[in-house]
Design a protein around this motif. Structure first.
Motif, PDB file in Angstrom:
ATOM      1  N   ASP A 147       0.816  -1.211   0.000  1.00 13.67           N
ATOM      2  CA  ASP A 147       0.000   0.000   0.000  1.00 13.67           C
ATOM      3  C   ASP A 147       0.849   1.260   0.000  1.00 13.67           C
ATOM      4  OD1 ASP A 147      -2.868   0.636   0.015  1.00 13.67           O
ATOM      5  OD2 ASP A 147      -2.425   1.753   1.848  1.00 13.67           O
ATOM      6  N   ASP A 148       2.016   1.218   0.638  1.00 18.05           N
ATOM      7  CA  ASP A 148       2.883   2.404   0.644  1.00 18.05           C
ATOM      8  C   ASP A 148       3.299   2.780  -0.769  1.00 18.05           C
ATOM      9  OD1 ASP A 148       4.393   0.078   0.441  1.00 18.05           O
ATOM     10  OD2 ASP A 148       5.977   0.757   1.789  1.00 18.05           O
ATOM     11  N   LEU A 149       3.697   1.795  -1.560  1.00 14.70           N
ATOM     12  CA  LEU A 149       4.108   2.059  -2.936  1.00 14.70           C
ATOM     13  C   LEU A 149       2.921   2.488  -3.793  1.00 14.70           C
ATOM     14  CD1 LEU A 149       6.232   2.046  -5.169  1.00 14.70           C
ATOM     15  CD2 LEU A 149       5.841  -0.421  -5.446  1.00 14.70           C
ATOM     16  N   GLU A 150       1.813   1.773  -3.676  1.00 15.57           N
ATOM     17  CA  GLU A 150       0.645   2.096  -4.507  1.00 15.57           C
ATOM     18  C   GLU A 150       0.134   3.511  -4.244  1.00 15.57           C
ATOM     19  OE1 GLU A 150      -2.538  -0.257  -5.540  1.00 15.57           O
ATOM     20  OE2 GLU A 150      -1.515  -2.192  -5.464  1.00 15.57           O
ATOM     21  N   LEU A 151      -0.001   3.888  -2.983  1.00 14.69           N
ATOM     22  CA  LEU A 151      -0.584   5.189  -2.685  1.00 14.69           C
ATOM     23  C   LEU A 151       0.409   6.324  -2.879  1.00 14.69           C
ATOM     24  CD1 LEU A 151      -3.024   4.465   0.233  1.00 14.69           C
ATOM     25  CD2 LEU A 151      -3.362   4.383  -2.230  1.00 14.69           C
ATOM     26  N   ALA A 152       1.697   6.032  -2.789  1.00 18.11           N
ATOM     27  CA  ALA A 152       2.691   7.048  -3.138  1.00 18.11           C
ATOM     28  C   ALA A 152       2.628   7.339  -4.632  1.00 18.11           C
ATOM     29  CB  ALA A 152       4.087   6.572  -2.748  1.00 18.11           C
ATOM     30  N   ILE A 153       2.466   6.298  -5.431  1.00 16.38           N
ATOM     31  CA  ILE A 153       2.333   6.485  -6.883  1.00 16.38           C
ATOM     32  C   ILE A 153       1.067   7.256  -7.203  1.00 16.38           C
ATOM     33  CG2 ILE A 153       1.898   5.254  -9.047  1.00 16.38           C
ATOM     34  CD1 ILE A 153       3.817   3.062  -7.995  1.00 16.38           C
ATOM     35  N   ARG A 154      -0.028   6.908  -6.542  1.00 15.29           N
ATOM     36  CA  ARG A 154      -1.294   7.614  -6.784  1.00 15.29           C
ATOM     37  C   ARG A 154      -1.162   9.096  -6.462  1.00 15.29           C
ATOM     38  NH1 ARG A 154      -6.530   5.608  -3.586  1.00 15.29           N
ATOM     39  NH2 ARG A 154      -5.928   7.173  -2.038  1.00 15.29           N
ATOM     40  N   ASN A 155      -0.566   9.410  -5.325  1.00 17.43           N
ATOM     41  CA  ASN A 155      -0.361  10.801  -4.939  1.00 17.43           C
ATOM     42  C   ASN A 155       0.459  11.538  -5.994  1.00 17.43           C
ATOM     43  OD1 ASN A 155      -0.543  12.671  -2.313  1.00 17.43           O
ATOM     44  ND2 ASN A 155       1.449  12.996  -3.271  1.00 17.43           N
ATOM     45  N   ARG A 156       1.511  10.906  -6.449  1.00 14.21           N
ATOM     46  CA  ARG A 156       2.389  11.546  -7.432  1.00 14.21           C
ATOM     47  C   ARG A 156       1.676  11.750  -8.770  1.00 14.21           C
ATOM     48  NH1 ARG A 156       7.902  11.571  -7.830  1.00 14.21           N
ATOM     49  NH2 ARG A 156       8.560  12.891  -9.567  1.00 14.21           N
ATOM     50  N   PHE A 157       0.879  10.780  -9.177  1.00 14.89           N
ATOM     51  CA  PHE A 157       0.124  10.905 -10.428  1.00 14.89           C
ATOM     52  C   PHE A 157      -0.776  12.133 -10.380  1.00 14.89           C
ATOM     53  CE2 PHE A 157      -3.525  10.243 -13.143  1.00 14.89           C
ATOM     54  CZ  PHE A 157      -2.986   9.720 -14.311  1.00 14.89           C
ATOM     55  N   PHE A 158      -1.557  12.265  -9.310  1.00 19.87           N
ATOM     56  CA  PHE A 158      -2.487  13.391  -9.223  1.00 19.87           C
ATOM     57  C   PHE A 158      -1.750  14.712  -8.997  1.00 19.87           C
ATOM     58  CE2 PHE A 158      -5.716  10.097  -7.752  1.00 19.87           C
ATOM     59  CZ  PHE A 158      -6.304  10.028  -9.001  1.00 19.87           C
ATOM     60  N   LEU A 159      -0.676  14.693  -8.225  1.00 18.91           N
ATOM     61  CA  LEU A 159       0.088  15.919  -7.999  1.00 18.91           C
ATOM     62  C   LEU A 159       0.665  16.438  -9.305  1.00 18.91           C
ATOM     63  CD1 LEU A 159       1.385  18.029  -6.152  1.00 18.91           C
ATOM     64  CD2 LEU A 159       3.246  16.403  -5.735  1.00 18.91           C
ATOM     65  N   ASP A 160       1.214  15.567 -10.115  1.00 24.01           N
ATOM     66  CA  ASP A 160       1.783  15.992 -11.397  1.00 24.01           C
ATOM     67  C   ASP A 160       0.714  16.588 -12.305  1.00 24.01           C
ATOM     68  OD1 ASP A 160       4.231  15.154 -10.535  1.00 24.01           O
ATOM     69  OD2 ASP A 160       4.458  13.525 -11.989  1.00 24.01           O
ATOM     70  N   ARG A 161      -0.476  15.990 -12.335  1.00 27.15           N
ATOM     71  CA  ARG A 161      -1.546  16.524 -13.193  1.00 27.15           C
ATOM     72  C   ARG A 161      -2.051  17.857 -12.665  1.00 27.15           C
ATOM     73  NH1 ARG A 161       0.920  12.066 -13.968  1.00 27.15           N
ATOM     74  NH2 ARG A 161       0.531  11.214 -16.041  1.00 27.15           N
ATOM     75  N   LEU A 162      -2.159  17.978 -11.351  1.00 27.31           N
ATOM     76  CA  LEU A 162      -2.584  19.247 -10.757  1.00 27.31           C
ATOM     77  C   LEU A 162      -1.558  20.339 -11.018  1.00 27.31           C
ATOM     78  CD1 LEU A 162      -4.383  20.988  -8.952  1.00 27.31           C
ATOM     79  CD2 LEU A 162      -3.273  19.949  -6.960  1.00 27.31           C
ATOM     80  N   GLU A 163      -0.284  20.022 -10.878  1.00 23.63           N
ATOM     81  CA  GLU A 163       0.763  21.009 -11.161  1.00 23.63           C
ATOM     82  C   GLU A 163       0.716  21.455 -12.615  1.00 23.63           C
ATOM     83  OE1 GLU A 163       4.415  19.171  -9.832  1.00 23.63           O
ATOM     84  OE2 GLU A 163       4.405  20.399  -8.009  1.00 23.63           O
ATOM     85  N   GLY A 164       0.489  20.497 -13.519  1.00 26.33           N
ATOM     86  CA  GLY A 164       0.394  20.844 -14.933  1.00 26.33           C
ATOM     87  C   GLY A 164      -0.782  21.760 -15.204  1.00 26.33           C
ATOM     88  N   PHE A 165      -1.910  21.496 -14.563  1.00 26.08           N
ATOM     89  CA  PHE A 165      -3.100  22.336 -14.742  1.00 26.08           C
ATOM     90  C   PHE A 165      -2.856  23.732 -14.188  1.00 26.08           C
ATOM     91  CE2 PHE A 165      -7.314  23.933 -13.635  1.00 26.08           C
ATOM     92  CZ  PHE A 165      -8.033  23.660 -14.789  1.00 26.08           C
TER      93      PHE A 165
END
Length: 281
Positions: free
Chosen positions: A56-74
């Protein structure tokens, strides 16, 4: 918090992000937990790791990074961007953005009260940077809760490009509520605005990790197994007046964010999917 309610999963999520800072980039994840709760949360996470799955640590760290990158791009693409985090939990996105933008966090009233107090403590101690964060205490499963989000989009954020995030919640709702939420977004978001979300697909129903997760959530959080909302990419592709800009899986995103292949065996992980949608004119 830690009241044996489904909202306590926000502590598990924060702990997972904190254990893989190299990927999540969430330097504030563990700070959301008061020192008196750190041991209890770590114990809960260890129970989850042992009883459900250990990644879960790896999965949710990846999820956080995915959404953070898209939010930063927006945020970089829209000078007057605003961020609406629906069922925000203990996420840290406003404080991780390089360029501050107005942020609005919606969650159950007891979650909002807890986070407001903790944010004030962390801000006064200099741990959190200054950000514009407003809170709405509401229940998205209720019509009056969704009306508050509608009012926010129609008044304060009228005609502004908005990035709406539905993280860690779609599968905890029901189809009627989820469709009603998209009615709210559809009416309130301007063209070019985006919705980002994660979701679980119907073939998960007999997945061994999912079956163990249902048991854990029922035992620890009182969440009934029959209440999960599962749907596929085709359902997302049919959402009116939105188009899918991007879709990904957690295992596929691992290749981008981590130098590992830990999640390649889908029978040993919780197969999670991400989607980024754009509001059409």
């Amino acid at each position: 918090m830690l009241r044996q309610h489904i909202s306590d999963t926000s502590f598990l999520v924060a702990e997972s992000r904190a254990r893989r800072l190299d990927i999540s980039r969430d330097a504030y994840a563990r700070h959301w937990m008061p020192p008196t709760r750190l041991s209890a949360v770590a114990s809960l996470w260890d129970d989850f790791s042992r009883e459900v799955y250990p990644h879960d640590d790896l999965e949710l760290a990846i999820r956080n990074r995915f959404f953070l990158d898209r939010l930063e791009g927006f945020a970089a693409a829209h000078e007057d961007a605003a961020f609406v985090n629906v069922c925000a939990g203990l996420t840290s996105y406003p404080f991780l953005l390089e360029r501050p933008i107005p942020c609005f966090e919606c969650d159950l009233p007891h979650v909002v009260r807890f986070k407001q107090r903790r944010m004030a403590e962390l801000s006064s101690s200099g741990i959190l940077p200054r950000r514009s964060v407003s809170f709405l205490g509401l229940d998205v499963s209720r019509e009056d809760g969704r009306h508050q989000i509608q009012s926010l989009l129609d008044t304060k954020l009228a005609n502004r490009p908005t990035f709406v995030l539905l993280e860690g919640v779609s599968y905890l709702l029901n189809f009627g509520v989820l469709e009603a939420l998209f009615d709210v977004f559809r009416e309130g978001q301007s063209p070019g605005s985006q919705v980002a979300m994660d979701f679980w697909m119907p073939d998960l129903r007999q997945h061994p990790v999912f079956l163990r997760l249902q048991k854990f959530f029922g035992t620890h959080f009182g969440f009934p197994a029959q209440d999960y909302c599962l749907f596929d990419r085709e359902w997302i592709g049919r959402i009116r007046r939105y188009r899918v800009l991007e879709s990904s899986t957690v295992s596929g995103s691992e290749q981008r964010y981590a130098a590992s292949a830990v999640l390649s065996n889908e029978r040993e992980i919780l197969p999670e999917n991400y989607a980024l949608l754009e509001r059409l004119s």
